[in-house]
Design a protein around this motif. Sequence first.
Motif, PDB file in Angstrom:
ATOM      1  N   ILE A   1      43.813 -10.145 -25.991  1.00  0.00           N
ATOM      2  CA  ILE A   1      42.387 -10.006 -26.293  1.00  0.00           C
ATOM      3  C   ILE A   1      41.638  -9.768 -24.978  1.00  0.00           C
ATOM      4  CG2 ILE A   1      40.333 -11.182 -27.174  1.00  0.00           C
ATOM      5  CD1 ILE A   1      42.097 -12.684 -29.118  1.00  0.00           C
TER       6      ILE A   1
ATOM      7  N   THR B   1      35.400 -10.049 -27.090  1.00  0.00           N
ATOM      8  CA  THR B   1      35.146 -10.643 -28.396  1.00  0.00           C
ATOM      9  C   THR B   1      33.863 -10.085 -28.976  1.00  0.00           C
ATOM     10  OG1 THR B   1      33.943 -12.489 -27.393  1.00  0.00           O
ATOM     11  CG2 THR B   1      36.316 -12.785 -27.750  1.00  0.00           C
ATOM     12  N   GLN B   2      33.689 -10.319 -30.277  1.00  0.00           N
ATOM     13  CA  GLN B   2      32.502  -9.836 -30.980  1.00  0.00           C
ATOM     14  C   GLN B   2      31.251 -10.429 -30.353  1.00  0.00           C
ATOM     15  OE1 GLN B   2      32.585 -10.847 -35.120  1.00  0.00           O
ATOM     16  NE2 GLN B   2      30.799  -9.612 -35.644  1.00  0.00           N
TER      17      GLN B   2
ATOM     18  N   ARG C   1      31.109 -13.347 -27.560  1.00  0.00           N
ATOM     19  CA  ARG C   1      31.277 -14.786 -27.789  1.00  0.00           C
ATOM     20  C   ARG C   1      32.420 -15.335 -26.946  1.00  0.00           C
ATOM     21  NH1 ARG C   1      30.843 -14.384 -34.394  1.00  0.00           N
ATOM     22  NH2 ARG C   1      28.649 -13.704 -34.442  1.00  0.00           N
TER      23      ARG C   1
ATOM     24  N   VAL D   1      36.286 -16.939 -30.801  1.00  0.00           N
ATOM     25  CA  VAL D   1      36.130 -16.318 -32.113  1.00  0.00           C
ATOM     26  C   VAL D   1      36.893 -17.112 -33.152  1.00  0.00           C
ATOM     27  CG1 VAL D   1      35.651 -13.987 -31.314  1.00  0.00           C
ATOM     28  CG2 VAL D   1      38.009 -14.718 -31.582  1.00  0.00           C
TER      29      VAL D   1
ATOM     30  N   GLU E   1      35.881 -13.261 -37.707  1.00  0.00           N
ATOM     31  CA  GLU E   1      35.205 -12.598 -36.598  1.00  0.00           C
ATOM     32  C   GLU E   1      36.145 -11.600 -35.924  1.00  0.00           C
ATOM     33  OE1 GLU E   1      32.066 -16.164 -35.518  1.00  0.00           O
ATOM     34  OE2 GLU E   1      33.870 -15.934 -34.302  1.00  0.00           O
TER      35      GLU E   1
ATOM     36  N   ALA F   1      37.898  -9.418 -32.709  1.00  0.00           N
ATOM     37  CA  ALA F   1      38.382  -9.479 -31.330  1.00  0.00           C
ATOM     38  C   ALA F   1      38.894  -8.098 -30.963  1.00  0.00           C
ATOM     39  CB  ALA F   1      39.482 -10.524 -31.188  1.00  0.00           C
ATOM     40  N   TYR F   2      38.819  -7.773 -29.668  1.00  0.00           N
ATOM     41  CA  TYR F   2      39.199  -6.444 -29.197  1.00  0.00           C
ATOM     42  C   TYR F   2      40.422  -6.572 -28.295  1.00  0.00           C
ATOM     43  CZ  TYR F   2      34.584  -5.698 -31.076  1.00  0.00           C
ATOM     44  OH  TYR F   2      33.510  -5.668 -31.918  1.00  0.00           O
TER      45      TYR F   2
ATOM     46  N   THR G   1      40.564  -2.848 -32.578  1.00  0.00           N
ATOM     47  CA  THR G   1      39.757  -3.884 -33.223  1.00  0.00           C
ATOM     48  C   THR G   1      40.638  -4.710 -34.157  1.00  0.00           C
ATOM     49  OG1 THR G   1      37.795  -2.482 -33.144  1.00  0.00           O
ATOM     50  CG2 THR G   1      37.748  -4.350 -34.668  1.00  0.00           C
TER      51      THR G   1
ATOM     52  N   GLU H   1      40.201 -21.940 -32.023  1.00  0.00           N
ATOM     53  CA  GLU H   1      39.494 -20.691 -31.789  1.00  0.00           C
ATOM     54  C   GLU H   1      40.185 -19.864 -30.714  1.00  0.00           C
ATOM     55  OE1 GLU H   1      34.881 -21.539 -32.846  1.00  0.00           O
ATOM     56  OE2 GLU H   1      35.620 -22.446 -31.001  1.00  0.00           O
TER      57      GLU H   1
ATOM     58  N   GLY I   1      40.254 -16.618 -27.826  1.00  0.00           N
ATOM     59  CA  GLY I   1      39.360 -16.129 -26.793  1.00  0.00           C
ATOM     60  C   GLY I   1      40.022 -15.080 -25.926  1.00  0.00           C
ATOM     61  N   VAL I   2      39.261 -14.566 -24.977  1.00  0.00           N
ATOM     62  CA  VAL I   2      39.758 -13.542 -24.061  1.00  0.00           C
ATOM     63  C   VAL I   2      40.979 -14.072 -23.309  1.00  0.00           C
ATOM     64  CG1 VAL I   2      39.198 -12.201 -22.005  1.00  0.00           C
ATOM     65  CG2 VAL I   2      37.511 -12.443 -23.836  1.00  0.00           C
TER      66      VAL I   2
END
Length: 395
Positions: A188, A191-192, A195, A198, A202, A204-205, A263, A272, A274-275
């Motif tokens: 990742i 994030t959207q 954030r 996520v 939601e 995540a990229y 995506t 949760e 995260g990056v």
Amino acid sequence: MPQRPPHLAHPAARSTGSWRGLALGLLATCAAAGVVAQANLPITPAQRATAQQVASAGVPLSALADNAPASHTVQRGDTLWAIASIFLKTPWRWPELWGMNLQEIRNPHLIYPGQVLVLVKDGDRARLVLGGQADGQAPTNTVKLSPRVRSELLENGAIASIPLQLIGPFLNEAVVLSQDELAAAPRIVATQEGRVMVSRGELAYVRGDLGGARNFTLFRQSKPLRDPLTNELLGHEAGYIGTADFVRADGKAPVSGLPVPATFVMTSTRQEAGVGDRLAPVPPRDYSAYVPHPPAKPVDGRVVSVYGEALTAGQNQIVAINRGLRDGIERGHVLALWRAGVAATDRTGAKPQPIQLPDERSGLLFVFRVFDRVSYGLIVSALDPIRAGDRISEP
């Protein structure tokens, strides 16, 4: 003759005798359950004859449990392992109940709640046959199955080999990666709406090679798995976060030409994401080959770790071992667990002498997930707490 759906498979043949006697005539009693299946391969008359011959052999009476009943009505929640423990001294050998030619006939039938298993003794041998339905039980429905990878729990309430609820979630969670795989895993990168974390639903990229997969598990801190004897790095056990599904592919921005990440949408989260979190493809959940059998050659290995945060494990917990595909370990292998003998002192002689007490058998392990150098197993029995470093062997 109708046959039952393919559920159980065994990769190696065994000799006849007590190993696979106590038979529930695989082909001779197929019609009794009223279940129709299509096998992956046709069963020849010779194979049927072999199966029937094995099924009629049974086992010596000495192989039976001391209090083996005359019959047993299959209950909802039973497992084949549990049923075998009612009739056999060694329950992991429940394929004996089927009398299969385990190498060539790969579609043994299922059994269902309400069916009655009857123990038949003939001279010094015993075998198990399928009786009728118990009072008050509806007959089994006929169902037709097409050959395919089984990705769901057993259909129509069929009895599973081991408690699948204990390992089902783990089949998605446990991921062991090599150093190269870890470095190359998609990650990742954003994030959207920027954030920090996520949650389910939601976006995540993600950047990295997805390998054509569409469903992924997410993991964060990978735990190095090291051989207890050599300290060699065996792989990295991924710390499970949740799951995410592919939505749109990556590419390049039409104006700036900058890379555009793929995506993903979060579909479940234990914590949760995260990056920096990494992704691994969700493995197929195939329950069709969980047939207990001994390794074809001696095994000498060690427990690497207890899955999770515990220092010791007991019955129905999961451990990693330092043997995998390259060592000949297969799904369904049953292994003995041994507690290392402690150092002691012999004080009965003229002078004290250090001695080493023998290893003591402490439990039984059922292997259900195998990687190249690491495997995971369910502890199906434990006399003592199981620890990292405990020895494993053929049963």
